[in-house]
Design a protein around this motif. Sequence first.
Motif, mmCIF file in Angstrom:
data_model
loop_
_atom_site.group_PDB
_atom_site.id
_atom_site.type_symbol
_atom_site.label_atom_id
_atom_site.label_comp_id
_atom_site.label_asym_id
_atom_site.label_seq_id
_atom_site.Cartn_x
_atom_site.Cartn_y
_atom_site.Cartn_z
ATOM 1 N N GLU B 90 1.018 -1.374 -0.060
ATOM 2 C CA GLU B 90 -0.163 -0.067 -0.008
ATOM 3 C C GLU B 90 0.806 1.177 -0.069
ATOM 4 O OE1 GLU B 90 -4.000 -1.870 2.142
ATOM 5 O OE2 GLU B 90 -2.502 -0.500 3.433
ATOM 6 N N LEU B 91 2.219 1.128 0.596
ATOM 7 C CA LEU B 91 2.752 2.172 0.615
ATOM 8 C C LEU B 91 3.352 2.895 -0.862
ATOM 9 C CD1 LEU B 91 5.753 1.331 3.024
ATOM 10 C CD2 LEU B 91 4.189 3.275 3.076
ATOM 11 N N VAL B 92 3.281 2.020 -2.029
ATOM 12 C CA VAL B 92 3.515 2.377 -3.088
ATOM 13 C C VAL B 92 2.314 2.795 -4.010
ATOM 14 C CG1 VAL B 92 5.757 1.451 -3.241
ATOM 15 C CG2 VAL B 92 3.719 0.227 -4.024
ATOM 16 N N ALA B 93 0.913 2.961 -3.104
ATOM 17 C CA ALA B 93 -0.109 2.925 -4.015
ATOM 18 C C ALA B 93 -0.042 4.354 -4.845
ATOM 19 C CB ALA B 93 -1.219 3.113 -2.929
ATOM 20 N N ALA B 94 -0.978 4.519 -5.683
ATOM 21 C CA ALA B 94 -1.083 5.989 -6.513
ATOM 22 C C ALA B 94 -1.085 7.183 -5.503
ATOM 23 C CB ALA B 94 -2.136 5.957 -7.314
ATOM 24 N N PRO B 98 6.689 7.186 -1.004
ATOM 25 C CA PRO B 98 6.825 7.030 0.503
ATOM 26 C C PRO B 98 8.339 7.325 0.477
ATOM 27 C CG PRO B 98 6.830 4.937 -0.647
ATOM 28 C CD PRO B 98 6.384 5.919 -1.657
ATOM 29 N N THR B 99 8.867 7.465 1.815
ATOM 30 C CA THR B 99 10.226 7.360 1.787
ATOM 31 C C THR B 99 11.051 6.388 1.892
ATOM 32 O OG1 THR B 99 10.402 7.561 4.231
ATOM 33 C CG2 THR B 99 10.224 9.557 3.313
ATOM 34 N N LEU B 100 12.383 6.165 1.730
ATOM 35 C CA LEU B 100 12.963 4.893 1.590
ATOM 36 C C LEU B 100 12.932 3.992 3.077
ATOM 37 C CD1 LEU B 100 14.534 2.866 -0.114
ATOM 38 C CD2 LEU B 100 16.766 3.901 0.409
ATOM 39 N N VAL B 101 12.881 4.918 3.950
ATOM 40 C CA VAL B 101 13.039 4.261 5.359
ATOM 41 C C VAL B 101 11.627 3.580 5.440
ATOM 42 C CG1 VAL B 101 13.060 4.588 7.549
ATOM 43 C CG2 VAL B 101 14.786 5.974 6.329
ATOM 44 N N GLU B 102 10.350 4.265 5.192
ATOM 45 C CA GLU B 102 9.115 3.597 5.314
ATOM 46 C C GLU B 102 9.210 2.171 4.552
ATOM 47 O OE1 GLU B 102 5.757 6.820 5.518
ATOM 48 O OE2 GLU B 102 6.941 7.108 3.622
ATOM 49 N N HIS B 144 10.196 -7.257 -2.442
ATOM 50 C CA HIS B 144 11.234 -6.366 -1.780
ATOM 51 C C HIS B 144 12.155 -5.834 -2.571
ATOM 52 C CE1 HIS B 144 14.794 -6.120 1.470
ATOM 53 N NE2 HIS B 144 14.098 -4.726 1.263
ATOM 54 N N ARG B 145 12.357 -6.561 -3.602
ATOM 55 C CA ARG B 145 13.268 -6.191 -4.853
ATOM 56 C C ARG B 145 12.462 -5.290 -5.665
ATOM 57 N NH1 ARG B 145 18.100 -10.053 -7.360
ATOM 58 N NH2 ARG B 145 18.523 -10.688 -5.364
ATOM 59 N N LEU B 146 11.217 -5.579 -5.955
ATOM 60 C CA LEU B 146 10.707 -4.595 -6.849
ATOM 61 C C LEU B 146 10.522 -3.152 -6.223
ATOM 62 C CD1 LEU B 146 7.693 -6.887 -8.066
ATOM 63 C CD2 LEU B 146 9.337 -5.807 -9.441
ATOM 64 N N MET B 147 10.509 -3.301 -4.897
ATOM 65 C CA MET B 147 10.113 -1.811 -4.274
ATOM 66 C C MET B 147 11.407 -1.073 -3.919
ATOM 67 S SD MET B 147 7.028 -3.107 -1.715
ATOM 68 C CE MET B 147 6.647 -1.276 -0.990
ATOM 69 N N THR B 148 12.544 -1.637 -3.830
ATOM 70 C CA THR B 148 13.936 -1.147 -3.373
ATOM 71 C C THR B 148 14.859 -1.232 -4.376
ATOM 72 O OG1 THR B 148 14.524 -2.924 -1.974
ATOM 73 C CG2 THR B 148 13.255 -1.367 -1.082
ATOM 74 N N TYR B 149 14.823 -1.738 -5.590
ATOM 75 C CA TYR B 149 16.072 -2.034 -6.325
ATOM 76 C C TYR B 149 16.197 -0.999 -7.532
ATOM 77 C CZ TYR B 149 19.831 -4.440 -8.605
ATOM 78 O OH TYR B 149 21.086 -4.854 -8.969
ATOM 79 N N VAL B 163 15.171 6.764 -6.579
ATOM 80 C CA VAL B 163 15.174 7.415 -5.178
ATOM 81 C C VAL B 163 15.881 8.636 -5.333
ATOM 82 C CG1 VAL B 163 16.290 7.171 -3.005
ATOM 83 C CG2 VAL B 163 15.487 5.079 -4.133
ATOM 84 N N VAL B 164 14.810 9.670 -4.933
ATOM 85 C CA VAL B 164 15.481 10.984 -4.875
ATOM 86 C C VAL B 164 15.192 11.602 -3.418
ATOM 87 C CG1 VAL B 164 15.054 13.411 -6.043
ATOM 88 C CG2 VAL B 164 14.821 11.406 -7.189
ATOM 89 N N SER B 165 16.313 12.147 -3.170
ATOM 90 C CA SER B 165 16.521 12.552 -1.434
ATOM 91 C C SER B 165 15.880 11.446 -0.562
ATOM 92 C CB SER B 165 15.809 13.866 -1.337
ATOM 93 O OG SER B 165 16.477 14.712 -2.286
ATOM 94 N N ASN B 166 16.157 10.293 -0.909
ATOM 95 C CA ASN B 166 15.775 9.197 0.059
ATOM 96 C C ASN B 166 14.167 8.895 -0.125
ATOM 97 O OD1 ASN B 166 17.780 8.060 1.003
ATOM 98 N ND2 ASN B 166 18.033 9.487 2.776
ATOM 99 N N GLN B 167 13.696 9.513 -1.237
ATOM 100 C CA GLN B 167 11.979 9.369 -1.353
ATOM 101 C C GLN B 167 12.128 8.383 -2.629
ATOM 102 O OE1 GLN B 167 10.139 12.863 -1.445
ATOM 103 N NE2 GLN B 167 8.094 11.813 -1.006
ATOM 104 N N VAL B 168 10.989 7.529 -2.477
ATOM 105 C CA VAL B 168 10.995 6.552 -3.535
ATOM 106 C C VAL B 168 9.880 6.777 -4.635
ATOM 107 C CG1 VAL B 168 10.539 3.860 -3.988
ATOM 108 C CG2 VAL B 168 11.648 4.466 -2.047
ATOM 109 N N LEU B 169 10.456 7.094 -5.919
ATOM 110 C CA LEU B 169 9.528 7.262 -6.929
ATOM 111 C C LEU B 169 9.261 5.972 -7.960
ATOM 112 C CD1 LEU B 169 11.240 10.665 -7.789
ATOM 113 C CD2 LEU B 169 9.212 10.461 -6.317
ATOM 114 N N ILE B 170 8.040 5.815 -8.201
ATOM 115 C CA ILE B 170 7.889 4.619 -8.730
ATOM 116 C C ILE B 170 7.029 4.895 -9.927
ATOM 117 C CG2 ILE B 170 6.866 2.152 -8.522
ATOM 118 C CD1 ILE B 170 7.380 2.417 -5.649
ATOM 119 N N THR B 171 7.219 4.075 -11.068
ATOM 120 C CA THR B 171 6.404 4.451 -12.251
ATOM 121 C C THR B 171 5.043 3.723 -12.036
ATOM 122 O OG1 THR B 171 7.393 2.475 -13.553
ATOM 123 C CG2 THR B 171 8.260 4.676 -14.025
ATOM 124 N N ALA B 172 3.881 3.938 -13.034
ATOM 125 C CA ALA B 172 2.911 3.278 -12.857
ATOM 126 C C ALA B 172 2.816 2.019 -13.317
ATOM 127 C CB ALA B 172 1.586 3.955 -13.815
ATOM 128 N N GLY B 173 3.964 1.423 -14.215
ATOM 129 C CA GLY B 173 4.134 0.081 -14.507
ATOM 130 C C GLY B 173 4.468 -0.652 -13.629
#
Lengths: 122, 199
Positions: B90-94, B98-102, B144-149, B163-173
């Motif tokens: 849910e953290l990566v929901a649209a 989230p921050t990387l630590v989260e 885990h890998r999909l969310m942090t690699y 990851v930009v300034s420890n914030q995770v940016l994820i594409t819709a794909g």
Amino acid sequence: MLVREMTTTELSIAKGFCKTPGSRSRNEGDFSGEQFREDVLAPIVTDVLRDGGLLFVDLDHTYGYGTSFLEEAFGGLIRTNVATGPELHRILSFKSDQEPYLIDEVWEYIDEAEALRSKLRN
Amino acid sequence: MRRQLVDFAGGAFIGAIVGWIAKTIGGSVSYFTLGREISLVELATLLLTAYAALILFRSAERVKYADQLRKDTLLRRLESVRSASKRSAELVAADHSPTLVEVTSASKAVGTEMQLLKSAFARLDVTIESEAIDKAEKALRVQHRLMTYTPPGKSAPDSPLRVVSNQVLITAGRRREIESQCRVIDSLLFEIEAQIICF
């Protein structure tokens, strides 16, 4: 016959670096794998290899790891020619009671980086 | 099982003593009256039969209760894995970066819950088809890998995860990949749940 006793250096990432490991490279944010490798891990690995000792890395007591952090820290040792895969296999051991699967993960990164290095050399 | 054996051994021991006393003094002691006259040996046999029936009943109840308790414990642990995995996805929901630590903390929570589930299986001496657990563990690692690699070398601007300034940016794909992985994990956890219920 000379018997040389192997000294074991212990490194706890939570105590020796930080409890909130970050991403892969320095430009992505604080406490990155690159920062950990360059400032903490690589100097210790170099010393341990020179002195013929062992290195015991404790992965516990952090708020978790990103896979990129681990790959950059340990796989990066091979990419930056600090050590080879066989050398790391000889000196490194890990403790990860909280997330035991991380140990396999780190070895996978080391082996993948070594495979790539061998491929590039040949 | 050990407690049942102790119960049976205890019952047999007491029965043997009562039987021996009854046999020793049976001939010389006067008869009891119970509708008709019965000998002390007969009375002892009756008591022993009743006692054995009671032990059997208690053992069966205890086994039933212990099994239920083990199932409840394992199901609770499984539910913790499920909710931790859902929280993590849910953290990566649209509309949420989230921050990387989260993300790493959430992933760690999933890993820890999975370890607790595995050790509960071992502690409670329950064996299920281990393939399901292995598969679930691998699926969680993939998540885990999909969310942090992020790929090694230069951080690619077109990378599905940055990851930009420890914030995770994820594409819709990549989000869709994570959601689909979450469904895989869900179905594996259902498989484990079914095995727990049926053990």
